[in-house]
Design a protein around this motif. Structure first.
Motif, PDB file in Angstrom:
ATOM      1  N   ASP A  69       0.969  -1.162  -0.068  1.00 42.74           N
ATOM      2  CA  ASP A  69      -0.091  -0.002   0.054  1.00 42.74           C
ATOM      3  C   ASP A  69       0.953   1.215  -0.145  1.00 42.74           C
ATOM      4  O   ASP A  69       0.582   2.163  -0.879  1.00 42.74           O
ATOM      5  CB  ASP A  69      -0.921  -0.078   1.241  1.00 42.74           C
ATOM      6  CG  ASP A  69      -1.928  -1.183   1.262  1.00 42.74           C
ATOM      7  OD1 ASP A  69      -2.318  -1.382   0.233  1.00 42.74           O
ATOM      8  OD2 ASP A  69      -2.134  -1.605   2.364  1.00 42.74           O
ATOM      9  N   LEU A  70       1.980   1.215   0.685  1.00 42.40           N
ATOM     10  CA  LEU A  70       2.905   2.249   0.922  1.00 42.40           C
ATOM     11  C   LEU A  70       3.575   2.642  -0.245  1.00 42.40           C
ATOM     12  O   LEU A  70       3.831   3.772  -0.976  1.00 42.40           O
ATOM     13  CB  LEU A  70       3.607   2.422   2.073  1.00 42.40           C
ATOM     14  CG  LEU A  70       3.242   2.317   3.462  1.00 42.40           C
ATOM     15  CD1 LEU A  70       4.209   1.841   4.576  1.00 42.40           C
ATOM     16  CD2 LEU A  70       2.559   3.645   3.665  1.00 42.40           C
ATOM     17  N   GLU A  71       3.722   1.666  -0.925  1.00 42.55           N
ATOM     18  CA  GLU A  71       4.768   1.531  -2.476  1.00 42.55           C
ATOM     19  C   GLU A  71       3.740   2.309  -3.410  1.00 42.55           C
ATOM     20  O   GLU A  71       4.099   3.127  -4.163  1.00 42.55           O
ATOM     21  CB  GLU A  71       5.074   0.235  -2.686  1.00 42.55           C
ATOM     22  CG  GLU A  71       6.405  -0.245  -1.869  1.00 42.55           C
ATOM     23  CD  GLU A  71       6.752  -1.744  -2.347  1.00 42.55           C
ATOM     24  OE1 GLU A  71       6.352  -2.179  -3.435  1.00 42.55           O
ATOM     25  OE2 GLU A  71       7.646  -2.153  -1.834  1.00 42.55           O
ATOM     26  N   GLU A  72       2.338   1.728  -3.407  1.00 42.84           N
ATOM     27  CA  GLU A  72       1.524   2.105  -4.181  1.00 42.84           C
ATOM     28  C   GLU A  72       1.353   3.758  -4.129  1.00 42.84           C
ATOM     29  O   GLU A  72       1.052   4.507  -4.979  1.00 42.84           O
ATOM     30  CB  GLU A  72       0.202   1.485  -4.248  1.00 42.84           C
ATOM     31  CG  GLU A  72      -0.864   1.778  -5.528  1.00 42.84           C
ATOM     32  CD  GLU A  72      -0.275   1.232  -6.725  1.00 42.84           C
ATOM     33  OE1 GLU A  72      -1.037   1.976  -7.688  1.00 42.84           O
ATOM     34  OE2 GLU A  72       0.294   0.250  -6.771  1.00 42.84           O
ATOM     35  N   THR A  73       0.971   4.114  -2.949  1.00 42.51           N
ATOM     36  CA  THR A  73       0.616   5.571  -2.615  1.00 42.51           C
ATOM     37  C   THR A  73       1.788   6.317  -2.922  1.00 42.51           C
ATOM     38  O   THR A  73       1.834   7.490  -3.577  1.00 42.51           O
ATOM     39  CB  THR A  73       0.644   5.663  -0.962  1.00 42.51           C
ATOM     40  OG1 THR A  73      -0.640   4.957  -0.508  1.00 42.51           O
ATOM     41  CG2 THR A  73       0.314   7.000  -0.556  1.00 42.51           C
ATOM     42  N   ILE A  74       3.411   6.027  -2.820  1.00 46.00           N
ATOM     43  CA  ILE A  74       4.307   6.584  -2.998  1.00 46.00           C
ATOM     44  C   ILE A  74       4.372   6.925  -4.655  1.00 46.00           C
ATOM     45  O   ILE A  74       4.689   7.857  -5.170  1.00 46.00           O
ATOM     46  CB  ILE A  74       5.601   6.130  -2.536  1.00 46.00           C
ATOM     47  CG1 ILE A  74       5.424   6.292  -0.647  1.00 46.00           C
ATOM     48  CG2 ILE A  74       6.766   6.675  -2.764  1.00 46.00           C
ATOM     49  CD1 ILE A  74       6.647   5.281  -0.112  1.00 46.00           C
ATOM     50  N   THR A  75       4.217   5.695  -5.280  1.00 40.00           N
ATOM     51  CA  THR A  75       4.234   5.806  -6.664  1.00 40.00           C
ATOM     52  C   THR A  75       3.243   6.728  -7.301  1.00 40.00           C
ATOM     53  O   THR A  75       3.681   7.344  -8.181  1.00 40.00           O
ATOM     54  CB  THR A  75       4.207   4.213  -7.020  1.00 40.00           C
ATOM     55  OG1 THR A  75       5.212   3.475  -6.688  1.00 40.00           O
ATOM     56  CG2 THR A  75       4.004   4.256  -8.482  1.00 40.00           C
ATOM     57  N   LYS A  76       2.022   6.657  -6.723  1.00 32.12           N
ATOM     58  CA  LYS A  76       1.096   7.661  -7.269  1.00 32.12           C
ATOM     59  C   LYS A  76       1.543   9.195  -6.931  1.00 32.12           C
ATOM     60  O   LYS A  76       1.112   9.917  -7.993  1.00 32.12           O
ATOM     61  CB  LYS A  76      -0.441   7.337  -6.919  1.00 32.12           C
ATOM     62  CG  LYS A  76      -1.066   6.029  -7.405  1.00 32.12           C
ATOM     63  CD  LYS A  76      -2.304   5.952  -7.091  1.00 32.12           C
ATOM     64  CE  LYS A  76      -3.041   4.890  -7.718  1.00 32.12           C
ATOM     65  NZ  LYS A  76      -3.065   4.857  -9.408  1.00 32.12           N
ATOM     66  N   LEU A  77       1.891   9.308  -5.829  1.00 33.87           N
ATOM     67  CA  LEU A  77       2.537  10.650  -5.408  1.00 33.87           C
ATOM     68  C   LEU A  77       3.728  11.271  -6.141  1.00 33.87           C
ATOM     69  O   LEU A  77       3.756  12.608  -6.615  1.00 33.87           O
ATOM     70  CB  LEU A  77       2.719  10.662  -3.965  1.00 33.87           C
ATOM     71  CG  LEU A  77       1.683  10.764  -2.949  1.00 33.87           C
ATOM     72  CD1 LEU A  77       2.078  10.564  -1.549  1.00 33.87           C
ATOM     73  CD2 LEU A  77       0.608  11.843  -2.951  1.00 33.87           C
ATOM     74  N   VAL A  78       4.431  10.416  -6.669  1.00 35.39           N
ATOM     75  CA  VAL A  78       5.553  10.882  -7.345  1.00 35.39           C
ATOM     76  C   VAL A  78       5.562  10.767  -8.978  1.00 35.39           C
ATOM     77  O   VAL A  78       6.355  11.198  -9.632  1.00 35.39           O
ATOM     78  CB  VAL A  78       7.180  10.069  -6.740  1.00 35.39           C
ATOM     79  CG1 VAL A  78       7.148  10.668  -5.292  1.00 35.39           C
ATOM     80  CG2 VAL A  78       7.191   8.931  -7.104  1.00 35.39           C
ATOM     81  N   SER A  79       4.625  10.078  -9.241  1.00 39.92           N
ATOM     82  CA  SER A  79       4.533   9.783 -10.836  1.00 39.92           C
ATOM     83  C   SER A  79       4.617  11.129 -11.623  1.00 39.92           C
ATOM     84  O   SER A  79       4.015  12.243 -11.089  1.00 39.92           O
ATOM     85  CB  SER A  79       3.019   9.228 -10.897  1.00 39.92           C
ATOM     86  OG  SER A  79       3.004   8.805 -12.485  1.00 39.92           O
ATOM     87  N   PRO A  80       5.248  11.195 -12.768  1.00 37.09           N
ATOM     88  CA  PRO A  80       5.874  10.150 -13.428  1.00 37.09           C
ATOM     89  C   PRO A  80       7.096   9.601 -13.241  1.00 37.09           C
ATOM     90  O   PRO A  80       7.664   8.739 -13.712  1.00 37.09           O
ATOM     91  CB  PRO A  80       5.629  10.670 -14.972  1.00 37.09           C
ATOM     92  CG  PRO A  80       5.933  12.107 -14.637  1.00 37.09           C
ATOM     93  CD  PRO A  80       5.416  12.477 -13.398  1.00 37.09           C
ATOM     94  N   GLN A  81       7.752  10.409 -12.066  1.00 32.75           N
ATOM     95  CA  GLN A  81       9.009   9.870 -11.771  1.00 32.75           C
ATOM     96  C   GLN A  81       8.942   8.314 -11.134  1.00 32.75           C
ATOM     97  O   GLN A  81       7.848   7.990 -10.498  1.00 32.75           O
ATOM     98  CB  GLN A  81       9.499  10.849 -10.536  1.00 32.75           C
ATOM     99  CG  GLN A  81       9.869  11.932 -11.096  1.00 32.75           C
ATOM    100  CD  GLN A  81      10.596  12.865  -9.900  1.00 32.75           C
ATOM    101  OE1 GLN A  81       9.836  13.036  -9.056  1.00 32.75           O
ATOM    102  NE2 GLN A  81      11.930  13.330  -9.847  1.00 32.75           N
ATOM    103  N   ARG A  82      10.150   7.864 -11.218  1.00 31.86           N
ATOM    104  CA  ARG A  82      10.013   6.241 -10.498  1.00 31.86           C
ATOM    105  C   ARG A  82      11.410   5.864  -9.765  1.00 31.86           C
ATOM    106  O   ARG A  82      12.278   6.865  -9.793  1.00 31.86           O
ATOM    107  CB  ARG A  82      10.105   5.214 -11.621  1.00 31.86           C
ATOM    108  CG  ARG A  82       8.904   5.100 -12.472  1.00 31.86           C
ATOM    109  CD  ARG A  82       8.017   4.152 -11.892  1.00 31.86           C
ATOM    110  NE  ARG A  82       6.868   4.109 -12.806  1.00 31.86           N
ATOM    111  CZ  ARG A  82       5.812   3.730 -12.311  1.00 31.86           C
ATOM    112  NH1 ARG A  82       5.468   3.715 -11.235  1.00 31.86           N
ATOM    113  NH2 ARG A  82       4.707   3.720 -13.254  1.00 31.86           N
TER     114      ARG A  82
END
Length: 184
Positions: free
Chosen positions: A123-136
């Motif tokens: 959940d935390l990985e998905e949240t972080i991914t959405k917050l920083v998108s499009p960066q990875r």
């Protein structure tokens, strides 16, 4: 009320007002916005459901990396499609008038992607991914970041955040309530 009061009786407006953080005027405005998303579908059909893609055309949801999750959480059928009441609930929770505790409860549900009532690593990985998108982040950086979040917030060291832990963390963030706000 005149013709502009649409299809709601005074009693219905009062009930919506009691159940939301909106005034009658704001409820009517929310209905106008909902109706304008698909005038041909909503029209005078009080039970119309709008598909998620129509809802995501609203600038507030389109620009939000969690717009889709918001629709899913507030959809009474959990498919992302929303009735006016679902839409009104969503707009109310993210209104300026909603208390921080209500915003926190729904933010937690939005971030709980697997629906297990905890914010685990995925959940935390998905949240972080959405917050920083499009960066990875690289997998190592993501792991380090999730570890850091858990070090700071996981008070019982069980490797995940319960709502109380999440609420404790955001209580320290004065900007939290402002970041979870949608204006009608």
């Amino acid at each position: 009320m005149g013709q502009g009061s649409s299809q709601f009786t005074e009693a219905e407006l009062e009930e919506y007002q009691e159940l939301t953080y909106f005034t009658k005027k704001e409820i009517l405005y929310a209905h106008k916005r909902f109706k304008n998303l698909a005038l041909e579908k909503v029209g005078h059909n009080r039970n119309a459901k709008l598909p998620m893609d129509k809802l995501l055309s609203l600038p507030e949801l389109r620009a939000n990396p969690f717009g889709e999750r918001m629709c899913l959480i507030f959809s009474s059928t959990k498919d992302g499609d929303c009735t006016f009441e679902d839409f009104l609930d969503m707009m109310s929770v993210f209104s300026e008038a909603a208390p921080k505790s209500v915003k926190a409860e729904y933010a937690f549900r939005i971030f709980d992607f697997d629906g297990d009532d905890y914010l685990g690593r995925s959940d935390l990985e998905e949240t972080i991914t959405k917050l920083v998108s499009p960066q990875r982040f690289s997998s190592e950086d993501m792991k380090a970041l999730v570890n850091r979040v858990l070090e700071e917030a996981d008070l019982d060291d069980d490797g995940m955040l319960a709502f109380a832990e999440f609420e404790h963390v955001i209580s320290k963030s004065p900007d939290f309530a402002n970041s979870f706000r949608i204006r009608l």
